[in-house]
Design a protein around this motif. Structure first.
Motif, PDB file in Angstrom:
ATOM      1  N   TYR A  33       0.827  -1.204   0.000  1.00  0.00           N
ATOM      2  CA  TYR A  33       0.000   0.000   0.000  1.00  0.00           C
ATOM      3  C   TYR A  33       0.861   1.253   0.000  1.00  0.00           C
ATOM      4  CZ  TYR A  33      -3.833  -3.064   1.271  1.00  0.00           C
ATOM      5  OH  TYR A  33      -4.779  -4.057   1.271  1.00  0.00           O
ATOM      6  N   ALA A  80      -3.395   3.715   1.474  1.00  0.00           N
ATOM      7  CA  ALA A  80      -4.161   3.947   0.253  1.00  0.00           C
ATOM      8  C   ALA A  80      -3.801   2.883  -0.776  1.00  0.00           C
ATOM      9  CB  ALA A  80      -3.861   5.336  -0.308  1.00  0.00           C
ATOM     10  N   TYR A  86      -2.231   8.666  -4.931  1.00  0.00           N
ATOM     11  CA  TYR A  86      -2.725   9.390  -3.761  1.00  0.00           C
ATOM     12  C   TYR A  86      -1.579   9.934  -2.902  1.00  0.00           C
ATOM     13  CZ  TYR A  86      -7.407   7.440  -4.687  1.00  0.00           C
ATOM     14  OH  TYR A  86      -8.609   7.099  -5.244  1.00  0.00           O
ATOM     15  N   TYR A 141      -6.718  12.434  -0.972  1.00  0.00           N
ATOM     16  CA  TYR A 141      -7.828  11.549  -1.317  1.00  0.00           C
ATOM     17  C   TYR A 141      -8.024  10.471  -0.274  1.00  0.00           C
ATOM     18  CZ  TYR A 141      -6.636  14.038  -5.597  1.00  0.00           C
ATOM     19  OH  TYR A 141      -6.314  15.016  -6.485  1.00  0.00           O
ATOM     20  N   GLU A 142      -8.474   9.279  -0.674  1.00  0.00           N
ATOM     21  CA  GLU A 142      -8.974   8.304   0.282  1.00  0.00           C
ATOM     22  C   GLU A 142      -7.878   7.413   0.854  1.00  0.00           C
ATOM     23  OE1 GLU A 142     -12.147   5.921  -1.193  1.00  0.00           O
ATOM     24  OE2 GLU A 142     -12.337   4.769   0.654  1.00  0.00           O
ATOM     25  N   TYR A 143      -7.731   7.504   2.175  1.00  0.00           N
ATOM     26  CA  TYR A 143      -6.856   6.630   2.938  1.00  0.00           C
ATOM     27  C   TYR A 143      -7.718   5.888   3.960  1.00  0.00           C
ATOM     28  CZ  TYR A 143      -2.419   8.389   1.154  1.00  0.00           C
ATOM     29  OH  TYR A 143      -1.349   8.687   0.349  1.00  0.00           O
ATOM     30  N   THR A 144      -7.337   4.642   4.280  1.00  0.00           N
ATOM     31  CA  THR A 144      -8.116   3.818   5.194  1.00  0.00           C
ATOM     32  C   THR A 144      -7.208   3.152   6.216  1.00  0.00           C
ATOM     33  OG1 THR A 144      -7.943   1.894   3.752  1.00  0.00           O
ATOM     34  CG2 THR A 144      -9.849   3.325   3.425  1.00  0.00           C
TER      35      THR A 144
END
Length: 125
Positions: free
Chosen positions: A30, A97, A102, A110-113
């Motif tokens: 990632y 991500a 990103y 933007y989108e990170y989890t």
């Protein structure tokens, strides 16, 4: 899930190294970002590293002072923070991500989890 560690209290101009250990996945699968949030302020992207480790990017506010690195054998990402300032005081988090895109000039976007609970960094003046 990430487990952050290494925060603490340090004087203006001092250094700290915070770490972020991944649980349940491998960090080199990632793009990894470091973020911070100070009381009453929005979360800020600080730094990121791509899957291969070939690219790292930093927010302008920390460029030249902070360095992100990754140790695959330990499944851990680090943030070395030098020249700390009182305005660096915040809870520091890491997240993942799926896309290297990103991780941009200026830091993670933007989108990170897979957020951890963070580690507190306090810089005294």
């Amino acid at each position: 899930l990430f487990v952050e560690a290494g925060g603490g209290l340090v004087q203006h101009g001092g250094s700290l190294r915070v770490s972020c250990e991944a649980r349940g996945f491998t960090v080199d699968s990632y793009t990894i970002g470091w973020f911070r949030q100070a009381p009453g302020q929005a979360r800020e992207g600080v730094s990121c590293i791509t899957k291969s480790g070939a690219e790292t990017h930093y927010a302008d506010s920390v460029k030249g002072r902070f360095t992100i690195s990754r140790e695959n054998a330990a499944n851990t990402v680090f943030l070395q923070m030098n020249g700390l300032k009182p305005e660096d005081t915040a809870i520091y988090f890491c997240a993942a991500a799926h896309f290297d895109a990103y991780c941009l000039e200026g830091g993670p976007r933007y989108e990170y989890t897979s957020w951890g609970v963070g580690t507190q960094v306090t810089v005294s003046s």
